[in-house]
Design a protein around this motif. Structure first.
Motif, short mmCIF file in Angstrom:
data_model
loop_
_atom_site.label_atom_id
_atom_site.label_comp_id
_atom_site.label_asym_id
_atom_site.label_seq_id
_atom_site.Cartn_x
_atom_site.Cartn_y
_atom_site.Cartn_z
N SER A 7 29.71 61.81 55.40
CA SER A 7 29.73 60.63 54.53
C SER A 7 28.54 60.06 54.66
O SER A 7 27.35 60.14 55.15
CB SER A 7 30.52 59.43 55.31
N VAL A 14 31.27 51.21 43.70
CA VAL A 14 32.18 52.20 43.78
C VAL A 14 32.55 52.84 42.40
O VAL A 14 32.42 54.34 42.29
CB VAL A 14 33.53 51.87 44.50
N ALA A 17 29.49 55.12 41.49
CA ALA A 17 29.57 56.52 42.12
C ALA A 17 30.71 57.39 41.77
O ALA A 17 30.24 58.72 41.61
CB ALA A 17 29.73 56.24 43.85
N TYR A 18 31.82 56.89 41.28
CA TYR A 18 32.89 57.60 41.30
C TYR A 18 32.53 58.29 39.75
O TYR A 18 33.02 59.47 39.49
CB TYR A 18 34.24 57.06 41.39
N TRP A 21 30.35 61.07 39.88
CA TRP A 21 30.99 62.38 40.20
C TRP A 21 31.82 63.18 39.39
O TRP A 21 32.08 64.26 39.32
CB TRP A 21 31.84 61.95 41.47
N ASP A 68 38.12 55.93 41.18
CA ASP A 68 37.47 54.89 42.21
C ASP A 68 38.07 55.27 43.59
O ASP A 68 37.80 54.56 44.48
CB ASP A 68 37.50 53.64 41.81
N HIS A 70 39.56 58.96 44.76
CA HIS A 70 39.39 60.40 45.38
C HIS A 70 39.40 61.53 44.30
O HIS A 70 40.30 61.01 43.21
CB HIS A 70 40.11 60.70 46.52
N PHE A 87 35.85 57.94 47.88
CA PHE A 87 35.03 56.86 47.49
C PHE A 87 35.86 55.50 48.35
O PHE A 87 36.86 55.14 48.03
CB PHE A 87 34.95 56.51 45.86
N GLU A 88 34.76 54.99 49.04
CA GLU A 88 35.44 53.69 49.67
C GLU A 88 34.58 52.40 49.49
O GLU A 88 33.42 52.41 49.34
CB GLU A 88 35.45 53.89 51.13
N CYS A 95 29.02 51.53 48.35
CA CYS A 95 30.23 52.29 48.68
C CYS A 95 29.90 53.21 49.68
O CYS A 95 28.76 53.55 49.89
CB CYS A 95 31.08 52.61 47.35
N VAL A 97 30.65 57.40 50.50
CA VAL A 97 31.00 58.56 49.44
C VAL A 97 31.25 59.50 50.65
O VAL A 97 30.34 60.00 51.59
CB VAL A 97 30.22 59.17 48.84
#
Length: 170
Positions: A7, A14, A17-18, A21, A68, A70, A87-88, A95, A97
């Motif tokens: 992680s 978030v 980042a999502y 990805w 946002d 997985h 992603f949290e 966030c 990852v």
């Protein structure tokens, strides 16, 4: 084979980042050993990776994807593995990852690479490079907000942004 899970906390919201990805074509910019990723269909990707001094090609199927939250995939060719990136939310601008890889090493080279910790180090470096890439960028280069579940695709919005180089200040 043992599961590898790493992680990293990232200083972007978030959704940024999502969204990044979901932009597989940018993976070579931050993912260790990845030379190219082509998204053939919403659930199907083709990868070219360099591992152990050799190029390997494999196809992977995205089996579940929730914006946002997985994305989970399964490799259809060697090197066989299953993976999830989760992603949290930590707060409005940060966030966590988490990348989880479940290798299914069958060949001698795959077993040796796992025993030497090569996959674990590659996962660690890839997350660190992703953090650096997205934090320097400050925003995603595009997004795909669809959902995938049980082989069914529920399309969402799609946006592509040009990758803008960032220059050090000072």
């Amino acid at each position: 084979m043992s599961t590898i899970e790493e992680s990293i906390d990232v200083d972007v919201p978030v959704h940024v980042a999502y969204n990044q990805w979901t932009q597989f074509r940018t993976f070579p910019r931050f993912m260790d050993g990845v030379e190219r990723v082509d998204q053939i269909q919403p659930t199907f990707t083709h990868w070219v990776v360099r591992f152990g001094g050799r190029a390997h090609r494999f196809d992977a199927e995205i089996v579940e994807q929730v914006p946002d939250r997985h994305l989970t995939w399964e490799a259809l060719d060697r090197p066989l593995h299953r993976g999830t990136v989760a992603f949290e939310v930590l707060d409005a601008g940060r966030c966590r990852v988490t990348l989880r890889i479940e290798p299914s090493a069958r060949g001698l080279a795959e077993r040796a690479g796992n025993a030497l910790g090569l996959v674990r180090r590659a996962v660690h470096r890839s997350l660190a490079c992703f953090k650096e890439f997205i934090e320097q960028q400050g925003r995603e280069t595009g997004d795909w907000r669809g959902e995938i579940s049980n082989g069914r695709v529920r399309p969402g919005s799609v946006r592509e942004r040009p990758v803008v180089p960032t220059w050090p200040t000072g």
